[in-house]
Design a protein around this motif. Structure first.
Motif, mmCIF file in Angstrom:
data_model
loop_
_atom_site.group_PDB
_atom_site.id
_atom_site.type_symbol
_atom_site.label_atom_id
_atom_site.label_comp_id
_atom_site.label_asym_id
_atom_site.label_seq_id
_atom_site.Cartn_x
_atom_site.Cartn_y
_atom_site.Cartn_z
ATOM 1 N N VAL A 80 3.873 0.040 4.182
ATOM 2 C CA VAL A 80 4.414 1.369 4.466
ATOM 3 C C VAL A 80 5.927 1.301 4.693
ATOM 4 O O VAL A 80 6.427 0.415 5.369
ATOM 5 N N GLY A 81 6.638 2.260 4.096
ATOM 6 C CA GLY A 81 8.079 2.358 4.280
ATOM 7 C C GLY A 81 8.897 1.470 3.363
ATOM 8 O O GLY A 81 10.108 1.393 3.481
ATOM 9 N N VAL A 82 8.228 0.795 2.451
ATOM 10 C CA VAL A 82 8.897 -0.105 1.513
ATOM 11 C C VAL A 82 8.601 0.408 0.107
ATOM 12 O O VAL A 82 7.464 0.716 -0.224
ATOM 13 N N SER A 83 9.645 0.494 -0.730
ATOM 14 C CA SER A 83 9.445 1.048 -2.075
ATOM 15 C C SER A 83 9.451 0.001 -3.185
ATOM 16 O O SER A 83 9.143 0.322 -4.323
ATOM 17 N N TRP A 100 0.140 -7.169 -0.757
ATOM 18 C CA TRP A 100 0.852 -5.957 -0.351
ATOM 19 C C TRP A 100 0.782 -4.895 -1.445
ATOM 20 O O TRP A 100 1.120 -5.167 -2.587
ATOM 21 N N VAL A 101 0.364 -3.681 -1.051
ATOM 22 C CA VAL A 101 0.386 -2.523 -1.936
ATOM 23 C C VAL A 101 1.709 -1.809 -1.684
ATOM 24 O O VAL A 101 1.979 -1.349 -0.569
ATOM 25 N N ILE A 102 2.538 -1.742 -2.713
ATOM 26 C CA ILE A 102 3.858 -1.111 -2.623
ATOM 27 C C ILE A 102 3.961 -0.081 -3.732
ATOM 28 O O ILE A 102 3.768 -0.411 -4.902
ATOM 29 N N GLY A 103 4.253 1.156 -3.381
ATOM 30 C CA GLY A 103 4.415 2.197 -4.391
ATOM 31 C C GLY A 103 3.173 2.428 -5.236
ATOM 32 O O GLY A 103 3.283 2.665 -6.431
ATOM 33 N N GLY A 104 1.982 2.340 -4.637
ATOM 34 C CA GLY A 104 0.751 2.634 -5.365
ATOM 35 C C GLY A 104 0.179 1.501 -6.191
ATOM 36 O O GLY A 104 -0.754 1.710 -6.953
ATOM 37 N N ALA A 105 0.732 0.296 -6.038
ATOM 38 C CA ALA A 105 0.203 -0.850 -6.784
ATOM 39 C C ALA A 105 0.376 -2.127 -5.959
ATOM 40 O O ALA A 105 1.330 -2.256 -5.194
ATOM 41 N N VAL A 106 -0.560 -3.061 -6.124
ATOM 42 C CA VAL A 106 -0.382 -4.387 -5.537
ATOM 43 C C VAL A 106 0.792 -5.009 -6.272
ATOM 44 O O VAL A 106 0.815 -5.043 -7.504
ATOM 45 N N ARG A 107 1.790 -5.473 -5.537
ATOM 46 C CA ARG A 107 3.012 -6.009 -6.162
ATOM 47 C C ARG A 107 3.299 -7.465 -5.811
ATOM 48 O O ARG A 107 4.016 -8.148 -6.529
ATOM 49 N N CYS A 108 2.787 -7.894 -4.640
ATOM 50 C CA CYS A 108 3.111 -9.249 -4.203
ATOM 51 C C CYS A 108 2.098 -9.691 -3.156
ATOM 52 O O CYS A 108 1.258 -8.910 -2.716
ATOM 53 N N TYR A 147 -1.081 -4.103 -9.937
ATOM 54 C CA TYR A 147 -2.405 -3.498 -10.108
ATOM 55 C C TYR A 147 -2.424 -2.203 -9.321
ATOM 56 O O TYR A 147 -2.155 -2.214 -8.117
ATOM 57 N N PRO A 148 -2.745 -1.082 -9.951
ATOM 58 C CA PRO A 148 -2.790 0.197 -9.233
ATOM 59 C C PRO A 148 -3.807 0.143 -8.085
ATOM 60 O O PRO A 148 -4.866 -0.466 -8.202
ATOM 61 N N ARG A 149 -3.446 0.795 -6.983
ATOM 62 C CA ARG A 149 -4.344 0.846 -5.817
ATOM 63 C C ARG A 149 -4.108 2.138 -5.062
ATOM 64 O O ARG A 149 -2.969 2.477 -4.748
ATOM 65 N N ARG A 150 -5.169 2.852 -4.784
ATOM 66 C CA ARG A 150 -5.065 4.100 -4.029
ATOM 67 C C ARG A 150 -4.791 3.809 -2.559
ATOM 68 O O ARG A 150 -5.182 2.763 -2.044
ATOM 69 N N PRO A 151 -4.180 4.778 -1.859
ATOM 70 C CA PRO A 151 -3.908 4.579 -0.429
ATOM 71 C C PRO A 151 -5.196 4.443 0.395
ATOM 72 O O PRO A 151 -6.231 5.006 0.046
ATOM 73 N N PHE A 152 -5.100 3.700 1.476
ATOM 74 C CA PHE A 152 -6.195 3.525 2.423
ATOM 75 C C PHE A 152 -5.579 3.199 3.774
ATOM 76 O O PHE A 152 -4.398 2.857 3.856
ATOM 77 N N GLN A 153 -6.356 3.313 4.820
ATOM 78 C CA GLN A 153 -5.849 3.017 6.156
ATOM 79 C C GLN A 153 -6.182 1.585 6.542
ATOM 80 O O GLN A 153 -7.224 1.046 6.147
ATOM 81 N N GLY A 154 -5.311 0.993 7.333
ATOM 82 C CA GLY A 154 -5.552 -0.349 7.841
ATOM 83 C C GLY A 154 -5.497 -1.395 6.746
ATOM 84 O O GLY A 154 -4.739 -1.283 5.793
ATOM 85 N N TRP A 155 -6.297 -2.424 6.896
ATOM 86 C CA TRP A 155 -6.387 -3.468 5.884
ATOM 87 C C TRP A 155 -7.818 -3.530 5.381
ATOM 88 O O TRP A 155 -8.730 -3.008 5.995
ATOM 89 N N LEU A 165 11.637 -9.802 -13.369
ATOM 90 C CA LEU A 165 11.486 -8.436 -13.859
ATOM 91 C C LEU A 165 11.581 -7.426 -12.720
ATOM 92 O O LEU A 165 11.016 -7.640 -11.659
ATOM 93 N N PRO A 166 12.282 -6.334 -12.928
ATOM 94 C CA PRO A 166 12.259 -5.262 -11.935
ATOM 95 C C PRO A 166 10.839 -4.698 -11.830
ATOM 96 O O PRO A 166 10.063 -4.757 -12.789
ATOM 97 N N ASP A 167 10.495 -4.132 -10.655
ATOM 98 C CA ASP A 167 9.143 -3.624 -10.435
ATOM 99 C C ASP A 167 8.688 -2.654 -11.511
ATOM 100 O O ASP A 167 7.571 -2.732 -11.992
ATOM 101 N N GLY A 168 9.530 -1.707 -11.893
ATOM 102 C CA GLY A 168 9.148 -0.701 -12.885
ATOM 103 C C GLY A 168 8.794 -1.324 -14.220
ATOM 104 O O GLY A 168 7.805 -0.957 -14.858
ATOM 105 N N MET A 169 9.597 -2.289 -14.642
ATOM 106 C CA MET A 169 9.347 -2.947 -15.923
ATOM 107 C C MET A 169 8.080 -3.782 -15.864
ATOM 108 O O MET A 169 7.266 -3.764 -16.798
#
Length: 153
Positions: free
Chosen positions: A22-25, A71-79, A112-120, A139-143
């Motif tokens: 949360v709070g990270v883009s 970590w899910v960042i911006g609607g997708a698992v990124r790292c 990988y796309p991931r919908r929002p959820f609470q907690g872990w 690579l930048p996240d968008g690419m």
């Protein structure tokens, strides 16, 4: 024992955790935020990062040392970050909580796309996105997200 008709099998089933960041883009924002926190004295002396959460995982033995926090960042698992320990703690109001002790290295994954959820949530190893290879690390996240959607990484 051989010849007695019985076999004993030991299975090791590694488990992971997934959580919204949360709070990270972007992954870059997470890296910068972690660096800022260390710079103002919020890091651990041993270099590990801590993320505090309310609930202690019941499956801690399956997670510590082999699992990662994805970590899910911006609607997708990124790292992800490797989980070093799960420590029982008490927050500033005296409530019990869990400190997830993380390796400071942040490993980028195929988005990988991931919908929002609470907690872990627990994350089965079969559902984990693969790490980006050396060719995808810059690579930048968008690419990276677009290439993953096309099945190219």
């Amino acid at each position: 024992m051989p010849g007695n008709g019985r076999s004993i099998f030991f299975f090791r089933f590694d488990m992971h955790i997934i959580k919204l960041c949360v709070g990270v883009s972007s992954v870059e924002d997470l890296i910068a935020w972690r660096a800022e926190r260390r710079a103002i004295g919020h890091g651990r002396a041993d270099g590990f990062t801590v993320h505090r959460t309310r609930m202690m995982p019941k499956r801690a033995e399956e997670i510590v040392g082999t699992g990662s926090l994805y970590w899910v960042i911006g609607g997708a698992v990124r790292c992800r970050q490797a989980i070093v320990a799960l420590d029982a703690a008490t927050d500033h109001e005296g409530r019990s909580c869990c400190d997830i002790v993380l390796d400071p290295e942040i490993v980028r994954t195929v988005p990988y796309p991931r919908r929002p959820f609470q907690g872990w949530r627990y994350l089965d190893p079969n559902d984990c996105p693969p790490d980006l290879g050396a060719s995808g690390d810059d690579l930048p996240d968008g690419m990276a997200k677009e290439l993953a959607a096309l099945g190219l990484i």
